[in-house]
Design an enzyme around this catalytic site. Structure first.
Site, PDB file in Angstrom:
ATOM      1  N   LYS A  45       0.804  -1.167  -0.087  1.00  0.00           N
ATOM      2  CA  LYS A  45      -0.118   0.051   0.003  1.00  0.00           C
ATOM      3  C   LYS A  45       0.991   1.226  -0.057  1.00  0.00           C
ATOM      4  O   LYS A  45       1.650   1.567   0.769  1.00  0.00           O
ATOM      5  CB  LYS A  45      -0.897   0.069   1.301  1.00  0.00           C
ATOM      6  CG  LYS A  45      -1.815   1.316   1.168  1.00  0.00           C
ATOM      7  CD  LYS A  45      -2.657   1.241   2.237  1.00  0.00           C
ATOM      8  CE  LYS A  45      -2.097   1.632   3.672  1.00  0.00           C
ATOM      9  NZ  LYS A  45      -1.918   3.070   3.822  1.00  0.00           N
TER      10      LYS A  45
ATOM     11  N   ASP B 105      -3.516   4.380  -1.744  1.00  0.00           N
ATOM     12  CA  ASP B 105      -4.597   4.598  -0.829  1.00  0.00           C
ATOM     13  C   ASP B 105      -4.708   6.377  -0.393  1.00  0.00           C
ATOM     14  O   ASP B 105      -3.778   6.721   0.403  1.00  0.00           O
ATOM     15  CB  ASP B 105      -3.942   4.068   0.534  1.00  0.00           C
ATOM     16  CG  ASP B 105      -4.826   4.522   1.738  1.00  0.00           C
ATOM     17  OD1 ASP B 105      -6.234   4.622   1.564  1.00  0.00           O
ATOM     18  OD2 ASP B 105      -4.422   4.085   2.861  1.00  0.00           O
TER      19      ASP B 105
ATOM     20  N   LYS C 218      -7.580   7.907  -0.750  1.00  0.00           N
ATOM     21  CA  LYS C 218      -9.122   8.341  -0.113  1.00  0.00           C
ATOM     22  C   LYS C 218      -9.597   9.687  -0.589  1.00  0.00           C
ATOM     23  O   LYS C 218      -9.656  10.492  -0.185  1.00  0.00           O
ATOM     24  CB  LYS C 218      -8.995   8.596   1.381  1.00  0.00           C
ATOM     25  CG  LYS C 218      -8.191   7.230   2.003  1.00  0.00           C
ATOM     26  CD  LYS C 218      -8.224   7.475   3.587  1.00  0.00           C
ATOM     27  CE  LYS C 218      -7.691   6.468   4.310  1.00  0.00           C
ATOM     28  NZ  LYS C 218      -6.260   6.204   4.010  1.00  0.00           N
TER      29      LYS C 218
ATOM     30  N   ASP D 187     -14.012  14.731  -2.981  1.00  0.00           N
ATOM     31  CA  ASP D 187     -14.211  16.097  -3.342  1.00  0.00           C
ATOM     32  C   ASP D 187     -15.564  16.040  -4.226  1.00  0.00           C
ATOM     33  O   ASP D 187     -16.231  14.989  -4.179  1.00  0.00           O
ATOM     34  CB  ASP D 187     -12.950  16.722  -4.254  1.00  0.00           C
ATOM     35  CG  ASP D 187     -12.781  18.039  -4.243  1.00  0.00           C
ATOM     36  OD1 ASP D 187     -13.831  18.912  -4.423  1.00  0.00           O
ATOM     37  OD2 ASP D 187     -11.597  18.391  -3.902  1.00  0.00           O
TER      38      ASP D 187
ATOM     39  N   THR E  64     -10.480   3.600  10.642  1.00  0.00           N
ATOM     40  CA  THR E  64     -10.330   2.563  11.831  1.00  0.00           C
ATOM     41  C   THR E  64      -9.786   3.670  12.914  1.00  0.00           C
ATOM     42  O   THR E  64      -9.666   2.986  14.213  1.00  0.00           O
ATOM     43  CB  THR E  64      -9.243   1.698  11.624  1.00  0.00           C
ATOM     44  OG1 THR E  64      -8.054   2.164  11.080  1.00  0.00           O
ATOM     45  CG2 THR E  64      -9.947   0.604  10.602  1.00  0.00           C
TER      46      THR E  64
ATOM     47  N   ARG F 138       2.800  -1.161  10.831  1.00  0.00           N
ATOM     48  CA  ARG F 138       3.953  -1.186  11.689  1.00  0.00           C
ATOM     49  C   ARG F 138       4.320  -2.597  12.293  1.00  0.00           C
ATOM     50  O   ARG F 138       5.418  -2.769  12.514  1.00  0.00           O
ATOM     51  CB  ARG F 138       3.310  -0.242  12.753  1.00  0.00           C
ATOM     52  CG  ARG F 138       3.638   1.075  12.390  1.00  0.00           C
ATOM     53  CD  ARG F 138       3.059   2.218  13.315  1.00  0.00           C
ATOM     54  NE  ARG F 138       1.642   2.382  13.219  1.00  0.00           N
ATOM     55  CZ  ARG F 138       0.746   3.256  13.895  1.00  0.00           C
ATOM     56  NH1 ARG F 138       1.323   4.133  14.543  1.00  0.00           N
ATOM     57  NH2 ARG F 138      -0.356   2.958  13.431  1.00  0.00           N
TER      58      ARG F 138
END
Length: 232
Positions: free
Chosen positions: A31, A58, A60, A63, A117, A209
């Site tokens: 990603k 990614d 997102k 608009d 999340t 991570r």
């Protein structure tokens, strides 16, 4: 369709990306998010694709429909496998995004973010002004996304089962916030293990991570991949 765990390349530049990817001797699904893309531009996508890895871009997008449609038409020139928008932009925006992507000749799967999340029930009610439960909001966003013709949504593992029940198995449920039991949750609220995500109906998981900051990232990736594939 590549269903391997998606590794979030949350780095600042290509040097850091290369340092991380070099020990891997296999094709990965990775990603590229806003941090990496905004600081390096579309060239970072080309460089990672040249290494043979699949890419979830990614960004997102959120608009007005025309702006998102035109932006997506430009992004269609990149050789990516998955990309996303915010479902909160509405059905017209999502349709425009899909039209832009397809008119640009891309075969990438377009998905939509339901609730981040990092969003809790209280945050949604108080800060977004959305009443009711966060589960109801997410399923509603997912239904609108499917009606707009998109391939699936980004959601936590906690909602994957609800979305599967409402919209079926083939509708993609891409789950970030994945941690192993011993990992810290960090800044995400709705987190889950790979096993829980699989059992709940997630079709893809995104891991950051837990892998990128591991002492041995390759070993940790395979540990998570095995847990995801076995789902128990």
């Amino acid at each position: 369709m590549n269903t391997n765990p998606i590794i979030a390349l949350d780095f600042r530049n290509m040097d850091e990306v290369m340092h991380f990817l070099k020990p891997f001797d296999e094709t990965l699904f990775v990603k590229i998010g806003m941090e990496l893309y905004m600081q390096n531009g579309p060239g970072i996508v080309k460089q990672v694709r040249e290494l043979g890895h699949d890419i979830f871009l990614d960004l997102k997008l959120h608009d007005i429909p025309n702006t998102v449609g035109q932006a997506m038409k430009g992004l269609a020139a990149l050789d990516i496998q998955m990309i996303n928008v915010h479902a909160a932009g509405g059905s017209k925006m999502m349709t425009a995004a899909l039209d832009g992507l397809q008119s640009g000749g891309s075969q990438a799967q377009l998905i939509a973010v339901t609730q981040l999340t990092s969003t809790s029930q209280g945050m949604m009610n108080k800060e977004q002004g959305i009443p009711g439960s966060i589960n109801d909001s997410i399923v509603n966003y997912a239904r609108i996304t499917q009606e707009a013709g998109l391939a699936g949504v980004v959601c936590s593992a906690n909602e994957s089962a609800l979305i599967r029940e409402a919209l079926g198995d083939t509708f993609l449920k891409v789950t970030p916030g994945i941690r192993t039991a011993e990992d810290a949750a960090g800044d995400q609220v709705r987190v889950a293990t790979p096993e829980f995500a699989k059992q709940n109906g997630s079709t893809h998981i995104v891991v950051g991570r837990s892998i990128t900051q591991a002492e041995n990232p390759v070993e940790k990736y395979h540990f998570i991949k095995k847990a995801w594939e076995q789902g128990c």
